[in-house]
Design a protein around this motif. Structure first.
Motif, PDB file in Angstrom:
ATOM      1  N   HIS A  76       0.851  -1.190   0.000  1.00 57.88           N
ATOM      2  CA  HIS A  76       0.000   0.000   0.000  1.00 57.88           C
ATOM      3  C   HIS A  76       0.887   1.240   0.000  1.00 57.88           C
ATOM      4  O   HIS A  76       2.080   1.132  -0.307  1.00 57.88           O
ATOM      5  CB  HIS A  76      -1.016  -0.044   1.146  1.00 57.88           C
ATOM      6  CG  HIS A  76      -0.420  -0.136   2.524  1.00 57.88           C
ATOM      7  ND1 HIS A  76       0.277  -1.238   2.979  1.00 57.88           N
ATOM      8  CD2 HIS A  76      -0.413   0.749   3.550  1.00 57.88           C
ATOM      9  CE1 HIS A  76       0.671  -1.028   4.222  1.00 57.88           C
ATOM     10  NE2 HIS A  76       0.266   0.181   4.599  1.00 57.88           N
ATOM     11  N   ASP A  78       1.794   3.610   2.339  1.00 62.27           N
ATOM     12  CA  ASP A  78       2.312   4.255   3.546  1.00 62.27           C
ATOM     13  C   ASP A  78       3.807   4.595   3.459  1.00 62.27           C
ATOM     14  O   ASP A  78       4.563   3.914   2.773  1.00 62.27           O
ATOM     15  CB  ASP A  78       2.076   3.352   4.767  1.00 62.27           C
ATOM     16  CG  ASP A  78       0.700   3.575   5.367  1.00 62.27           C
ATOM     17  OD1 ASP A  78       0.018   4.523   4.941  1.00 62.27           O
ATOM     18  OD2 ASP A  78       0.318   2.809   6.265  1.00 62.27           O
ATOM     19  N   HIS A 142      -4.861  -2.427   6.047  1.00 64.55           N
ATOM     20  CA  HIS A 142      -5.752  -1.388   6.524  1.00 64.55           C
ATOM     21  C   HIS A 142      -6.048  -0.352   5.450  1.00 64.55           C
ATOM     22  O   HIS A 142      -7.014   0.389   5.531  1.00 64.55           O
ATOM     23  CB  HIS A 142      -5.119  -0.679   7.753  1.00 64.55           C
ATOM     24  CG  HIS A 142      -3.813   0.006   7.485  1.00 64.55           C
ATOM     25  ND1 HIS A 142      -3.731   1.334   7.138  1.00 64.55           N
ATOM     26  CD2 HIS A 142      -2.527  -0.445   7.459  1.00 64.55           C
ATOM     27  CE1 HIS A 142      -2.482   1.677   6.960  1.00 64.55           C
ATOM     28  NE2 HIS A 142      -1.727   0.607   7.117  1.00 64.55           N
ATOM     29  N   ASP A 161       0.774  -5.115   6.707  1.00 63.99           N
ATOM     30  CA  ASP A 161       0.474  -4.756   8.095  1.00 63.99           C
ATOM     31  C   ASP A 161      -0.384  -5.796   8.821  1.00 63.99           C
ATOM     32  O   ASP A 161      -0.538  -5.715  10.046  1.00 63.99           O
ATOM     33  CB  ASP A 161      -0.228  -3.388   8.142  1.00 63.99           C
ATOM     34  CG  ASP A 161       0.751  -2.243   7.936  1.00 63.99           C
ATOM     35  OD1 ASP A 161       1.921  -2.376   8.340  1.00 63.99           O
ATOM     36  OD2 ASP A 161       0.336  -1.216   7.373  1.00 63.99           O
TER      37      ASP A 161
HETATM   38 FE   LIG Z   1       0.416   0.747   6.698  1.00 63.30          FE
END
Ligand SMILES: [Fe+2]
Ligand SMILES: [Fe+2]
Length: 245
Positions: A76, A78, A142, A161
């Motif tokens: 993702h 992040d 998430h 995660d």
């Molecule tokens: Fe993350």
């Protein structure tokens, strides 16, 4: 220094885990990076933040030619996942970055149009040498656009995660050894960061159909053997997607 651990090896088909940087500052969440190699080809999974690029690069370079890395998988968007992208591209501008629709967001870190390979919502096959890895949908776990990566030959699932644990200093083991003790360090993280019970239930059903020997998160220790099932069962039961005072 991060240490390199070979967690799977079958000829040139390898999974290397780069784990536990004891010299990083305390305020920086610890991350695991994984390198999958096959037949001279290599993909780096969630290469980490710009802050830890030197530690990751020097660990990767221990007994491995980093010029072989031609793909980066970003579960993702992040910063602890992919903000090192500019440095990897400076090292090798030909590296492709595979991620979901973040292909238009991640370029805020670095890259050109041809750098990014979008993964469709249902996932896709990713070739690494002669091996075929599978991007497994994990949306809303998430991040709203989120993928895990499954290697059917190695029977390893990289879960970003999901499965993450924030372990206390000194708890530096690569693998989960005592599930009940370990999962206490994963509990608050999952309740806070996993956004949807429906998505969680879908994911548990999806990965239960896979043959998994190791479940490898981006933070904390790796689940092996019976602990993989224990984790999926535990995750299927906890309350997520709501913030309680
Ligand atoms: Fe993350
Ligand atoms: Fe993370």
């Amino acid at each position: 220094m991060k240490k390199v651990h070979a967690i799977f090896e079958d000829g040139d088909h390898k999974w290397l885990a780069l784990a536990r940087d004891t010299s990083r500052p305390e305020f920086l969440i610890d991350t695991n990076e994984y390198l999958v190699t096959s037949d001279g080809d290599a993909i780096l999974l969630d290469p980490g933040g710009s802050e830890i690029f030197p530690a990751v690069f020097s660990a990767v370079s221990t007994g491995f030619d980093p010029r072989r890395i031609n793909k980066i998988f970003a579960s993702h968007q992040d910063p602890d996942v992919i903000s090192s992208l500019s440095m990897w591209l400076e090292f090798n501008s030909g590296i492709k970055c595979l991620s979901w629709l973040w292909q238009s967001f991640v370029p805020h870190f670095a890259g050109q149009a041809e750098t990014f390979v979008p993964i469709p919502d249902n996932g896709m096959e990713i070739a690494v040498g002669s091996r075929r890895l599978q991007a497994v949908p994990a949306h809303y776990l998430h991040s709203s656009g989120n993928f895990h990566l499954y290697d059917p030959k190695a029977k390893i699932l990289f879960t970003g995660d999901v499965g993450a644990a924030l372990l206390p200093a000194g708890d530096g083991g690569l693998y989960v050894e005592d599930f009940d003790r370990h999962i206490r360090h994963a509990d608050a993280f999952h309740r806070r960061w996993m956004g949807s019970e429906k998505a969680r239930n879908d994911w548990c059903a999806r990965v239960s159909a896979l043959d998994i020997d190791m479940l490898c998160p981006q933070h904390g220790a790796i689940y092996r053997g019976a602990d993989v099932r224990r984790f999926i069962d535990w995750f299927s039961r906890i309350e997520v997607g709501i913030l309680k005072p």
